[in-house]
Design a protein around this motif. Structure first.
Motif, PDB file in Angstrom:
ATOM      1  N   GLN A 230      51.141 -39.909 -38.358  1.00  0.00           N
ATOM      2  CA  GLN A 230      52.332 -40.187 -38.930  1.00  0.00           C
ATOM      3  C   GLN A 230      52.199 -41.151 -40.222  1.00  0.00           C
ATOM      4  O   GLN A 230      52.740 -40.960 -41.167  1.00  0.00           O
ATOM      5  CB  GLN A 230      53.582 -40.227 -38.184  1.00  0.00           C
ATOM      6  N   ASP A 231      51.521 -42.346 -39.720  1.00  0.00           N
ATOM      7  CA  ASP A 231      51.517 -43.454 -40.550  1.00  0.00           C
ATOM      8  C   ASP A 231      50.661 -43.184 -41.845  1.00  0.00           C
ATOM      9  O   ASP A 231      50.892 -43.492 -42.988  1.00  0.00           O
ATOM     10  CB  ASP A 231      50.680 -44.827 -39.807  1.00  0.00           C
TER      11      ASP A 231
ATOM     12  N   ALA B 144      57.320 -32.426 -45.990  1.00  0.00           N
ATOM     13  CA  ALA B 144      56.346 -32.046 -45.032  1.00  0.00           C
ATOM     14  C   ALA B 144      56.168 -32.993 -43.731  1.00  0.00           C
ATOM     15  O   ALA B 144      56.158 -34.148 -43.742  1.00  0.00           O
ATOM     16  CB  ALA B 144      54.860 -32.445 -46.041  1.00  0.00           C
ATOM     17  N   SER B 145      56.306 -32.081 -42.652  1.00  0.00           N
ATOM     18  CA  SER B 145      56.114 -32.804 -41.514  1.00  0.00           C
ATOM     19  C   SER B 145      54.735 -33.076 -41.107  1.00  0.00           C
ATOM     20  O   SER B 145      53.734 -32.227 -41.237  1.00  0.00           O
ATOM     21  CB  SER B 145      57.038 -32.130 -40.385  1.00  0.00           C
ATOM     22  N   LEU B 146      54.311 -33.939 -39.999  1.00  0.00           N
ATOM     23  CA  LEU B 146      52.936 -33.956 -39.566  1.00  0.00           C
ATOM     24  C   LEU B 146      52.568 -32.436 -38.929  1.00  0.00           C
ATOM     25  O   LEU B 146      51.378 -32.270 -39.028  1.00  0.00           O
ATOM     26  CB  LEU B 146      53.032 -34.955 -38.354  1.00  0.00           C
ATOM     27  N   GLU B 147      53.465 -31.783 -38.202  1.00  0.00           N
ATOM     28  CA  GLU B 147      53.116 -30.438 -37.863  1.00  0.00           C
ATOM     29  C   GLU B 147      52.605 -29.550 -38.885  1.00  0.00           C
ATOM     30  O   GLU B 147      51.788 -28.884 -38.659  1.00  0.00           O
ATOM     31  CB  GLU B 147      54.189 -29.909 -36.903  1.00  0.00           C
ATOM     32  N   ASP B 148      53.274 -29.560 -39.915  1.00  0.00           N
ATOM     33  CA  ASP B 148      53.238 -28.739 -41.152  1.00  0.00           C
ATOM     34  C   ASP B 148      51.721 -29.037 -41.665  1.00  0.00           C
ATOM     35  O   ASP B 148      51.127 -28.162 -42.079  1.00  0.00           O
ATOM     36  CB  ASP B 148      54.029 -29.020 -42.206  1.00  0.00           C
ATOM     37  N   VAL B 149      51.406 -30.327 -41.713  1.00  0.00           N
ATOM     38  CA  VAL B 149      50.284 -30.666 -42.188  1.00  0.00           C
ATOM     39  C   VAL B 149      48.957 -30.466 -41.326  1.00  0.00           C
ATOM     40  O   VAL B 149      47.732 -29.881 -41.934  1.00  0.00           O
ATOM     41  CB  VAL B 149      49.994 -32.412 -42.632  1.00  0.00           C
ATOM     42  N   HIS B 150      49.144 -30.526 -40.364  1.00  0.00           N
ATOM     43  CA  HIS B 150      47.971 -30.154 -39.190  1.00  0.00           C
ATOM     44  C   HIS B 150      47.886 -28.515 -39.069  1.00  0.00           C
ATOM     45  O   HIS B 150      46.845 -28.184 -39.303  1.00  0.00           O
ATOM     46  CB  HIS B 150      48.674 -30.546 -37.683  1.00  0.00           C
ATOM     47  N   GLN B 151      49.042 -27.994 -39.455  1.00  0.00           N
ATOM     48  CA  GLN B 151      49.041 -26.306 -39.327  1.00  0.00           C
ATOM     49  C   GLN B 151      48.247 -25.985 -40.687  1.00  0.00           C
ATOM     50  O   GLN B 151      47.359 -25.243 -40.728  1.00  0.00           O
ATOM     51  CB  GLN B 151      50.225 -25.774 -39.321  1.00  0.00           C
TER      52      GLN B 151
ATOM     53  N   ARG C 118      47.800 -49.499 -53.210  1.00  0.00           N
ATOM     54  CA  ARG C 118      47.869 -48.311 -52.884  1.00  0.00           C
ATOM     55  C   ARG C 118      47.514 -47.992 -51.648  1.00  0.00           C
ATOM     56  O   ARG C 118      48.421 -46.974 -51.259  1.00  0.00           O
ATOM     57  CB  ARG C 118      46.643 -47.859 -53.717  1.00  0.00           C
ATOM     58  N   GLU C 119      46.802 -48.434 -50.800  1.00  0.00           N
ATOM     59  CA  GLU C 119      46.524 -47.744 -49.604  1.00  0.00           C
ATOM     60  C   GLU C 119      47.438 -48.213 -48.299  1.00  0.00           C
ATOM     61  O   GLU C 119      47.963 -47.435 -47.514  1.00  0.00           O
ATOM     62  CB  GLU C 119      44.894 -48.121 -49.080  1.00  0.00           C
ATOM     63  N   ASP C 120      47.825 -49.677 -48.520  1.00  0.00           N
ATOM     64  CA  ASP C 120      48.931 -50.187 -47.471  1.00  0.00           C
ATOM     65  C   ASP C 120      50.280 -49.770 -47.838  1.00  0.00           C
ATOM     66  O   ASP C 120      50.941 -49.540 -46.931  1.00  0.00           O
ATOM     67  CB  ASP C 120      48.492 -51.972 -47.456  1.00  0.00           C
ATOM     68  N   LYS C 121      50.643 -50.145 -49.176  1.00  0.00           N
ATOM     69  CA  LYS C 121      51.940 -50.014 -49.518  1.00  0.00           C
ATOM     70  C   LYS C 121      52.314 -48.704 -50.251  1.00  0.00           C
ATOM     71  O   LYS C 121      53.586 -48.319 -50.065  1.00  0.00           O
ATOM     72  CB  LYS C 121      52.144 -51.146 -50.707  1.00  0.00           C
TER      73      LYS C 121
END
Length: 928
Positions: A160-161, A214-221, A771-774
C-alpha cells in the motif's frame, strides 16, 4: 509501423517550433536528376526468434561491434486494455515495476547504475508497456535476473505504501504535463474524437479520480490479468548469440507462469462523418489549430501512405503548408503534422500556431486548400521521392544503435508485439519503396475528405511453466567489465590552417562532422544579445546561390542533416550524411559557411518566428527561469549574463540588422578560430582532398582573431528570492542557483561526482526525496553547468503548488545535510563510480556520442588518451575529496532562488520562509 517516425501524442503536444512547407517551384535540374537516380538502400536486421514453453517470445539479434547487450522487454498491455473507471493502470504499473520485487526490494535503477547501463527507461502507450536498457555483456545475467524477477516475482513487493507513493508521482506527472502550454489538449481530443468506451477515448496517463480510487486489490488484479509470460516479448540485441540466449532465457524466465487467456480487440477505426468543432481556453502563448481525421490503423498500407502524405503536407521545412503559412503568407509561426499510428486506429493531425491577430479560419482555409490540391492532383514524384529517402535515412541512422528508441531491439519488439512479426519493418519498407503518387492521393481521398475534428481473438495454447532454475535468493554478480577502447583520432591541417580531427568508424555508411567555432553567446558581450544564435540560424536560410527552400529541399533529397547553432561558449555547423552523398553534402556545407545570403526577406521572416519563440519560452516555466537566472547571478556586466536559451530579448532581436549579422559572421566565422571534427566511414586519404576542394577558399582575415571578453564576478553572499507569477498553474517551478567552478578545472570529475550524489541522477538524494519519498514532484535534480570561464550549480524541482514551501525546505535540508551531518557516504560514492565507469563501453556506440566526446575533449585542450583514462580518474576519486569539493562549492545560505507559480497560492508561504529579500519580476525579469 513507420520506422522511427511513429510519434506519441504527448511528444507532439510539446512541440514549440517546427515546420512544413509546400514544394518550391524553382526545382533545379540537379534536384530532378537526383530524384531520377534515387537508390533507396536495403536495410536488413538479422534475427532469430523462439518461444519458451510458457509462451514467452524471445527475439535475438547478434551485433558484436560493442561489448554491450540491449535487453528490451515489451508487454502486450497498454491503456487500451483499461476500461472507464480504471484508467491509468498500465502507466501506474510502469512506475510500480521500478520500485522493487520480492527478491530485490529496492530501487530498480541501483544495480543497473552500478553496472553502467545506458538507454535505460520504461514507457507506456495505448498499446504496450516496455522496459529497456543496454548493459555491458558481463552484466547480462544481472539484467535478466532483474527483468524476470519483476515479471514473475513482483506482487509481494507491491505494498500500500508503494502504491500511494507512485500514485502521487504519477499524479504529479499528470499535473506537470497539463501545466505546460497546450498540455490539456490531447486528453480533450481523445474524449471528443473516439466514441464513449473506445479504448483510445482516454489518455495513457488516465484520470486523477481513477488513480485515487485504485485499491491495492485492483492493482494486484491488473498485474495478474496482463503481465504473464505469454503476453510478453523479450528482445536481446548486441553481443549475444541464439544458443546463449536460449540457455539464459530458460534459466531466468522458464518458470514464470504464462498468465491468463486474453481477449484483445484488433481494429476499431471509428471513422467519422461531418465536421465537428470545439474551442478550449488555456494559458498558452499563441492560438493553435488542431485539425484531425480518424484513419486506418497501424500496419495497413493506407497508414503508410498517410504517413508519407503528412511529410509532404505538413512536416518539415519543405512541406507545402510551411511555405504557405509560415514562409509566404507569414500568418503562422509553426506548422506540424503526423500520422498517429496505433493498433486499433490511426489519426491524421495537422497543427498550426497563428501569429497574433490572425484569424484561425484563414489558416484552416489554407490547410483545406493544400489538402484539396493533393486529393485532386496527387503529390509530385519529387515529393514522394524526397520523403522516401528522408524516412529511410532516418531509419538507417536509428538502426546504428542496438537499443533505445528507434534502435534495432525497439524495431524488432514493435514488429512482434504489434504485428506478431519481428521483421514487420521490411513490409513497411517495401510499402514505402513501392508507393506512388496515386497511392498517396487515393489514401487521402479515402480518409481525409470527411469526418474532420477541428480544435479541433484466438484460444491460448496449452502453455505450462517449467520448474524454477534461477537462484532467487541473490542477485547474480556482474562480471569483469571490458576496458574502454576508442578509435584513434588522426589530426591534420588544411591549407587554410583549419585543424581537422578524424576518428574512423565504418559500422554503417554514414559520416558525421562538426565545425566548432570559438564564439557562442558569450561573443555577444558588448553588443546585441542573441546575435550569435540568430546569425548561426540564418546560415540555413539560404546562400548567394541557393535560396532557403532550395537548400532545404536539396539536403532532404540527399538524406543529409545540416544544422547550425550556438551555445554559451561556441558556435557550430553540424552535418550527418550518407557516404554516397558526402561530396555534394560537403559542397553545400561549405556554401552555407562561406556564402550566407543574409537576405533581408529571410531575416524578416525569421524575426517573427524568433519573437514568437521567445514568447513561448516565457510561457514555459523552466525556460523562463533560465532566461532570467543568468543575469541575476552574473550581473549586468558579464558575457554570461544572457538568457541561457540563447534567443536574446525581444528588444535585441527587433533591433538586429543585416549588417549586425554580416559583421558577426565576418568577425567570428574564421578558420583560425575553428576546428572540424569528423567521425564516420571515411579515411584521411578519402576526405582530405574533398575538404581542400570545398573549404580551401575559406581564409582567415588579415586582422587578428578576436577574443571573448570576460569580467570578474563575485559570488553572492546572501540568499535572494525572485518570484514570477503564473496564475492558475497547478505546479510551482523552483530553481536555485549559485556560482560554481568552470568546466575546465582539474578536479572536474570530482565536482561531477559530488553533484551526481546530490541530485545528478534518478537515485540521487534530491530526486529520491521529492519524487520517491514525498511524491510531490515528477523529478528533481541538481546540475553543474561547467562553462569555459565560470560555472553554475543549479537545483531544480517542479512541484505541486500546495507543497511549494515544504519543497524549498527539503531542498535546503538536502544541501545543508550534505555539508553537515549527512555528507556523501562511501556507499554513494561507490555506486556513482560503478555507474560512471561500467557504462563506458556502451557510451560511444553511436557516431554522434563519439563525436560529442571528441569535440569536448579537444575543446578542453586534451587528447584521446585523456578521454580513455576517464574511468581511471573517476575510480581514483576518494570520499574525502568529494566531501571537500562540496564544502568548497555549495553555498545553501547564498542561493539565488527563482520560483514561478501561482503567487496568490504560494507567495505568502515563500515569504514566511525568510530566505532573504523577495523581489517580484515580470516575464522579462524586470522588478515589479
Amino acid at each position: 509501423m513507420r520506422f522511427s517516425k511513429t510519434f506519441t501524442a504527448m511528444a507532439v503536444a510539446t512541440v514549440l517550433l517546427g515546420g512544413c512547407q509546400a514544394t518550391a517551384q524553382q526545382n533545379s535540374a540537379n534536384n530532378a536528376a537526383v530524384v531520377q537516380q534515387q537508390n533507396l538502400p536495403d536495410v536488413a536486421i538479422s534475427y532469430e526468434s523462439f518461444t519458451l514453453d510458457n509462451g514467452l517470445t524471445v527475439v535475438v539479434h547478434e551485433d558484436r561491434k560493442a561489448p554491450i547487450v540491449a535487453v528490451n522487454v515489451w508487454y502486450g498491455v497498454g491503456s487500451k486494455d483499461e476500461r472507464p473507471g480504471i484508467t491509468g493502470f498500465a502507466h501506474l504499473f510502469e512506475h510500480l515495476m521500478f520500485n522493487g520485487t520480492e527478491n530485490y526490494d529496492d530501487e530498480y535503477f541501483g544495480p543497473f547504475e552500478r553496472a553502467g547501463a545506458t538507454d535505460m527507461n520504461g514507457t507506456t502507450n495505448s498499446d504496450r508497456t516496455n522496459y529497456f536498457q543496454n548493459v555491458p555483456t558481463p552484466a547480462l545475467d544481472m539484467a535478466l535476473w532483474m527483468e524476470s524477477d519483476r515479471m514473475g516475482h513482483l506482487l509481494g513487493a507491491v505494498t500500500q505504501d508503494k502504491l500511494d507513493e507512485q500514485r502521487g508521482v504519477v499524479q504529479n506527472e499528470k499535473r506537470q504535463g497539463e501545466a505546460q502550454p497546450y498540455g490539456r489538449v490531447f486528453g480533450f481530443l481523445a474524449e471528443q474524437t473516439f466514441p464513449q468506451g473506445h479504448p483510445y477515448s482516454w489518455t495513457t496517463i488516465g484520470s486523477l479520480e481513477d488513480l485515487n480510487a485504485a485499491s491495492l486489490e485492483d492493482v494486484h488484479q491488473w498485474f495478474n490479468d496482463y503481465y504473464g509470460a505469454a503476453n510478453a516479448v523479450v528482445v536481446l540485441a548486441g553481443d549475444i548469440d541464439v544458443a546463449t540466449a536460449k540457455e539464459k532465457m530458460q534459466h531466468y524466465f522458464g518458470h514464470i507462469a504464462p498468465g491468463k487467456p486474453l481477449k484483445k480487440l484488433q481494429s476499431w477505426v471509428a471513422k467519422s462523418e461531418g465536421t465537428k468543432r470545439a474551442t478550449m481556453e488555456d494559458n498558452v502563448p499563441a492560438s493553435r489549430i488542431y485539425k484531425l481525421w480518424n484513419t486506418a490503423e497501424m500496419g495497413t498500407a493506407d497508414s503508410e501512405y498517410l504517413s508519407m502524405l503528412v511529410d509532404i503536407l505538413a512536416s518539415g521545412k519543405n512541406s507545402r503548408l510551411y511555405q504557405r503559412l509560415v514562409y509566404d503568407e507569414q500568418i503562422a509561426s509553426m506548422v506540424s503534422g503526423f500520422q498517429y499510428e496505433r493498433v486499433l486506429a490511426g489519426q491524421f493531425f495537422v497543427i498550426a500556431d497563428a501569429k497574433p491577430g490572425v484569424d484561425m479560419r484563414r489558416i484552416e482555409a489554407i490547410i483545406d486548400e493544400e489538402l484539396a490540391k493533393i486529393i485532386a492532383e496527387g503529390p509530385t514524384a519529387e515529393e514522394v521521392a524526397r520523403t522516401k529517402f528522408s524516412t529511410i535515412a532516418g531509419f538507417v541512422r536509428g538502426a546504428e544503435r542496438i537499443g533505445g528508441f528507434g534502435g534495432k531491439s525497439d524495431i524488432l519488439a514493435a514488429g512482434q508485439v504489434y504485428h506478431n512479426n519481428p521483421g514487420f519493418y521490411e513490409q513497411s519498407m517495401e510499402t514505402l519503396k513501392a508507393a506512388t503518387p496515386a497511392d498517396i492521393q487515393n489514401a487521402a481521398k479515402r480518409w481525409l475528405t470527411d469526418g474532420a475534428f477541428v480544435l479541433d481473438v484466438v484460444p491460448q495454447p496449452n502453455y505450462a511453466a517449467a520448474e524454477a532454475q534461477a537462484d532467487r535468493s541473490a542477485l547474480p554478480e556482474v562480471g569483469e567489465l571490458p576496458q574502454l577502447d576508442l578509435p584513434e583520432v588522426n589530426t591534420f591541417t588544411l591549407s587554410n590552417g583549419l585543424e581537422v580531427a578524424l576518428a574512423e568508424r565504418h559500422d554503417v555508411p554514414t559520416v558525421q562532422m562538426r565545425l566548432v567555432i570559438d564564439s557562442g553567446y558569450a561573443a555577444d558581450f558588448g553588443g546585441k544579445v542573441g546575435t550569435a544564435s540568430y546569425t548561426m540560424s540564418m546560415l540555413r536560410e539560404g546562400t548567394t546561390s541557393r535560396d532557403s527552400l532550395s537548400l532545404s529541399k536539396e539536403l532532404e533529397t540527399l538524406g543529409t542533416n545540416l544544422s547550425a547553432g550556438a551555445s554559451l561558449d561556441s558556435s557550430s555547423i553540424s552535418m550527418d550524411t550518407l557516404v554516397t552523398n558526402l561530396a555534394p553534402s560537403l559542397e553545400i556545407m561549405a556554401d552555407v559557411l562561406m556564402n550566407p545570403a543574409f537576405s533581408d526577406e529571410e531575416i524578416k521572416r525569421k524575426r517573427g518566428l524568433w519573437l514568437e519563440n521567445i514568447k513561448k519560452e516565457k510561457a514555459q516555466p523552466t525556460a523562463q527561469a533560465y532566461r532570467v537566472l543568468p543575469q541575476l547571478i552574473f550581473g549586468d556586466n558579464h558575457a554570461y549574463s544572457v538568457p541561457f536559451t540563447g534567443s536574446g530579448t525581444e528588444a535585441s532581436i527587433q533591433s538586429l540588422t543585416r549588417a549586425d549579422l554580416v559583421n558577426h559572421a565576418e568577425t567570428w566565422l574564421r578558420p583560425d578560430l575553428s576546428r572540424l571534427v569528423i567521425v564516420g566511414a571515411t579515411t584521411e586519404a578519402e576526405i582530405k582532398p574533398l575538404l581542400e576542394q570545398y573549404f580551401a577558399d575559406w581564409q582567415a582575415p588579415a586582422s587578428a582573431a578576436p577574443e571573448k571578453q570576460f569580467s570578474a564576478v563575485a559570488p553572492q553572499t546572501e540568499a535572494r528570492v525572485f518570484l514570477i507569477d503564473q496564475p492558475g498553474t497547478p505546479q510551482s517551478t523552483i530553481i536555485a542557483g549559485q556560482l560554481a567552478p568552470s568546466g575546465n578545472v582539474e578536479n572536474a570529475e570530482v565536482i561531477d561526482v559530488m553533484n551526481t550524489i546530490l541530485g545528478g541522477s534518478f537515485t540521487s538524494r534530491l530526486n529520491m526525496n521529492l519524487r520517491e519519498d514525498k511524491g510531490w514532484s515528477y523529478g528533481a535534480r541538481t546540475g553543474w553547468v561547467g562553462a569555459d570561464e565560470a560555472g553554475l550549480l543549479l537545483a531544480s524541482a517542479p512541484v505541486q503548488t500546495d507543497k511549494t514551501k515544504e519543497s524549498i525546505e527539503e531542498i535546503l535540508k538536502e544541501l545543508n545535510g550534505y555539508l553537515g551531518d549527512n555528507p556523501a557516504s562511501a556507499a554513494e560514492l561507490e555506486k556513482v563510480i560503478a555507474n560512471k565507469t561500467a557504462k563506458l563501453p556502451g557510451a560511444y556506440e553511436t557516431k554522434g556520442a563519439l563525436l560529442r566526446s571528441i569535440v569536448d575533449t579537444l575543446e578542453k585542450g586534451k587528447d584521446m588518451e585523456w578521454l580513455e583514462a576517464y574511468g581511471q580518474r573517476v575510480e581514483a576519486i576518494e570520499l574525502d575529496t568529494v566531501r571537500t569539493s562540496a564544502d568548497d562549492i555549495l553555498r545553501p545560505d547564498a542561493l539565488t532562488w527563482v520560483i514561478i507559480g501561482d503567487l496568490s497560492q504560494i507567495e505568502e508561504d515563500v515569504r514566511a520562509l525568510n530566505l532573504g529579500p523577495v523581489t517580484k519580476l515580470d516575464s522579462n525579469g524586470n522588478p515589479l
